[in-house]
Motif scaffolding. Structure first.
Motif, PDB file in Angstrom:
ATOM      1  N   LEU A 154     -32.805   5.691  30.931  1.00 13.50           N
ATOM      2  CA  LEU A 154     -34.012   6.626  30.873  1.00 13.50           C
ATOM      3  C   LEU A 154     -34.652   6.424  29.579  1.00 13.50           C
ATOM      4  N   PRO A 155     -36.092   6.602  29.489  1.00 12.58           N
ATOM      5  CA  PRO A 155     -36.646   6.546  28.281  1.00 12.58           C
ATOM      6  C   PRO A 155     -36.198   7.671  27.378  1.00 12.58           C
ATOM      7  N   SER A 156     -36.371   7.518  26.138  1.00  9.84           N
ATOM      8  CA  SER A 156     -36.139   8.441  25.064  1.00  9.84           C
ATOM      9  C   SER A 156     -36.793   9.885  25.185  1.00  9.84           C
ATOM     10  N   GLY A 157     -36.172  10.898  25.252  1.00  8.60           N
ATOM     11  CA  GLY A 157     -36.702  12.338  25.748  1.00  8.60           C
ATOM     12  C   GLY A 157     -36.517  12.613  26.912  1.00  8.60           C
ATOM     13  N   THR A 158     -36.070  11.814  27.858  1.00  6.56           N
ATOM     14  CA  THR A 158     -36.078  11.962  29.339  1.00  6.56           C
ATOM     15  C   THR A 158     -34.704  12.121  30.077  1.00  6.56           C
ATOM     16  N   THR A 159     -34.420  13.233  30.516  1.00  6.79           N
ATOM     17  CA  THR A 159     -32.966  13.546  31.188  1.00  6.79           C
ATOM     18  C   THR A 159     -32.911  13.560  32.545  1.00  6.79           C
ATOM     19  N   LEU A 160     -31.725  13.486  33.141  1.00 10.85           N
ATOM     20  CA  LEU A 160     -31.727  13.338  34.691  1.00 10.85           C
ATOM     21  C   LEU A 160     -31.631  14.892  34.976  1.00 10.85           C
ATOM     22  N   ALA A 161     -32.355  15.199  36.216  1.00 16.07           N
ATOM     23  CA  ALA A 161     -32.395  16.494  36.604  1.00 16.07           C
ATOM     24  C   ALA A 161     -31.865  16.678  37.878  1.00 16.07           C
ATOM     25  N   ILE A 162     -30.945  15.488  38.426  1.00 17.29           N
ATOM     26  CA  ILE A 162     -30.155  15.488  39.758  1.00 17.29           C
ATOM     27  C   ILE A 162     -28.712  15.099  39.332  1.00 17.29           C
ATOM     28  N   GLU A 163     -28.003  15.339  40.355  1.00 15.99           N
ATOM     29  CA  GLU A 163     -26.463  15.013  40.184  1.00 15.99           C
ATOM     30  C   GLU A 163     -26.338  13.797  39.520  1.00 15.99           C
ATOM     31  N   PRO A 164     -25.386  13.440  38.794  1.00 19.91           N
ATOM     32  CA  PRO A 164     -25.436  12.199  37.933  1.00 19.91           C
ATOM     33  C   PRO A 164     -24.882  10.987  38.932  1.00 19.91           C
ATOM     34  N   GLU A 165     -23.905  11.449  39.898  1.00 23.43           N
ATOM     35  CA  GLU A 165     -23.381  10.724  41.102  1.00 23.43           C
ATOM     36  C   GLU A 165     -24.365  10.115  42.174  1.00 23.43           C
ATOM     37  N   THR A 166     -25.473  10.824  42.270  1.00 12.15           N
ATOM     38  CA  THR A 166     -26.300  10.730  43.270  1.00 12.15           C
ATOM     39  C   THR A 166     -26.692   8.859  43.380  1.00 12.15           C
ATOM     40  N   LEU A 167     -26.369   8.541  44.643  1.00  9.81           N
ATOM     41  CA  LEU A 167     -26.460   7.024  44.885  1.00  9.81           C
ATOM     42  C   LEU A 167     -28.005   6.743  45.211  1.00  9.81           C
ATOM     43  N   ILE A 168     -28.419   5.717  44.051  1.00 12.12           N
ATOM     44  CA  ILE A 168     -29.542   5.190  44.004  1.00 12.12           C
ATOM     45  C   ILE A 168     -29.944   4.022  44.813  1.00 12.12           C
ATOM     46  N   VAL A 169     -29.292   3.045  44.485  1.00 17.25           N
ATOM     47  CA  VAL A 169     -29.037   1.611  45.026  1.00 17.25           C
ATOM     48  C   VAL A 169     -27.750   1.364  45.648  1.00 17.25           C
ATOM     49  N   ASN A 170     -27.879   0.801  46.886  1.00 17.16           N
ATOM     50  CA  ASN A 170     -26.471   0.186  47.434  1.00 17.16           C
ATOM     51  C   ASN A 170     -26.807  -1.013  48.212  1.00 17.16           C
ATOM     52  N   VAL A 171     -25.864  -2.186  47.744  1.00 18.79           N
ATOM     53  CA  VAL A 171     -25.954  -3.389  48.132  1.00 18.79           C
ATOM     54  C   VAL A 171     -24.806  -3.860  49.442  1.00 18.79           C
ATOM     55  N   PRO A 186     -42.485   9.532  31.831  1.00 15.54           N
ATOM     56  CA  PRO A 186     -42.475   8.090  32.032  1.00 15.54           C
ATOM     57  C   PRO A 186     -43.176   8.058  33.407  1.00 15.54           C
ATOM     58  N   ASP A 187     -43.756   6.679  33.535  1.00 18.75           N
ATOM     59  CA  ASP A 187     -44.319   6.272  34.597  1.00 18.75           C
ATOM     60  C   ASP A 187     -43.431   5.913  35.862  1.00 18.75           C
ATOM     61  N   GLY A 188     -42.327   5.683  35.495  1.00 15.80           N
ATOM     62  CA  GLY A 188     -41.188   5.247  36.383  1.00 15.80           C
ATOM     63  C   GLY A 188     -39.944   4.802  35.679  1.00 15.80           C
ATOM     64  N   VAL A 189     -38.911   4.203  36.416  1.00 19.61           N
ATOM     65  CA  VAL A 189     -37.938   3.330  35.322  1.00 19.61           C
ATOM     66  C   VAL A 189     -37.660   2.211  36.417  1.00 19.61           C
ATOM     67  N   THR A 190     -37.073   1.303  35.677  1.00 16.00           N
ATOM     68  CA  THR A 190     -37.040  -0.133  36.223  1.00 16.00           C
ATOM     69  C   THR A 190     -35.466  -0.404  36.360  1.00 16.00           C
ATOM     70  N   VAL A 191     -35.070  -0.889  37.309  1.00 16.41           N
ATOM     71  CA  VAL A 191     -33.445  -0.923  37.731  1.00 16.41           C
ATOM     72  C   VAL A 191     -33.390  -2.426  38.045  1.00 16.41           C
ATOM     73  N   SER A 192     -32.263  -3.113  37.355  1.00 16.36           N
ATOM     74  CA  SER A 192     -31.935  -4.598  37.676  1.00 16.36           C
ATOM     75  C   SER A 192     -31.091  -4.604  38.661  1.00 16.36           C
ATOM     76  N   VAL A 193     -31.277  -5.361  39.619  1.00 14.66           N
ATOM     77  CA  VAL A 193     -30.193  -5.833  40.752  1.00 14.66           C
ATOM     78  C   VAL A 193     -29.741  -7.148  40.720  1.00 14.66           C
ATOM     79  N   GLU A 194     -30.269  -7.791  39.783  1.00 14.58           N
ATOM     80  CA  GLU A 194     -29.964  -9.288  39.375  1.00 14.58           C
ATOM     81  C   GLU A 194     -28.550  -9.772  39.658  1.00 14.58           C
ATOM     82  N   ASP A 246     -26.447   5.755  36.082  1.00 16.03           N
ATOM     83  CA  ASP A 246     -26.401   4.158  35.433  1.00 16.03           C
ATOM     84  C   ASP A 246     -27.774   3.825  35.102  1.00 16.03           C
ATOM     85  N   ILE A 247     -28.693   4.678  35.219  1.00 16.33           N
ATOM     86  CA  ILE A 247     -30.028   4.068  35.052  1.00 16.33           C
ATOM     87  C   ILE A 247     -30.312   4.643  33.499  1.00 16.33           C
TER      88      ILE A 247
END
Length: 216
Positions: A158-175, A135-143, A155-156
């Motif tokens: 992912l496109p079909s056929g794509t799986t995470l290769a990092i720890e699931p609890e990795t913080l991506i976005v923080n408000v 995939p070119d990337g992933v889009t995350v909504s902060v609305e 929480d992200i």
């Protein structure tokens, strides 16, 4: 993902001098490796390579003179730090249907509530996908997100056929709460104090201009 076909030439000269001569001809020295095969040293056309590598994780069909072809992904791209032109490319050979791990971009969309600061802790995430379906990337909504909201890797969507290769609890976005001017000034003063910078609070008052004497 569409494949970008690039015609390559075999390379027999090595070293800094040879690399400079290759770049003067608007070409790029590169090496192909992977799947237990011996490294293949090649030269790529500069313009075509630059266009192809504008896309992250570009899938390349390298057609080497003599009829040999390799499907490859860019592993490392070295660029001139000042001018930005490509100096060297490492390419890893892949096969159709093979799973590979790559970093893909995280794009934010929407707006959090007012007076908040959205911090993208990881602009890319490591995923596993088929070499021909990265995939070119992933889009995350902060609305509408409020202070304290967090988005983790798990929480992200992912496109079909794509799986995470990092720890699931990795913080991506923080408000967080947006800092006021007073808080920024306090943080700056604290940082200056820790660095041993003394601020001179005294300032000389500007000299008063002489008042012309009244005419007699």
């Amino acid at each position: 993902m569409a494949e970008a076909k690039i015609q390559a030439e075999s390379r027999t000269e090595f070293g800094k001098g040879a690399a400079r001569r290759i770049r003067r001809d608007n070409k790029v020295p590169a090496v192909l490796y992977g799947h237990g095969s011996d490294p293949v040293h090649i030269t790529l056309p500069g313009h075509d390579t630059m266009l192809a590598l504008k896309t992250a994780n570009a899938l390349l069909m390298i057609e080497v003179e003599g009829g040999e072809s390799h499907l490859a992904l860019p592993k490392q791209v070295q660029r001139d730090p000042l001018k930005g032109f490509i100096e060297h490319v490492d390419l890893v050979i892949v096969r159709r249907g093979e799973k590979v791990q790559v970093d893909i971009a995280v794009h934010l969309e929407g707006e959090a509530v007012s007076d908040t600061l959205v911090v993208l802790e990881h602009p890319t995430i490591l995923v596993e996908a088929e070499a021909t379906h990265i995939p070119d990337g992933v889009t995350v909504s902060v609305e509408g997100l409020e202070v304290g909201a967090q988005i983790h890797a798990s929480d992200i969507q992912l496109p079909s056929g794509t799986t995470l290769a990092i720890e699931p609890e990795t913080l991506i976005v923080n408000v967080t709460a947006q800092q006021t001017a007073e808080q920024l000034e306090a943080d700056l003063s604290e940082a200056e104090a820790e660095a041993g910078i003394e601020k001179d609070e005294t300032q000389e008052a500007p000299a008063e201009e002489p008042v012309p004497a009244a005419a007699e």
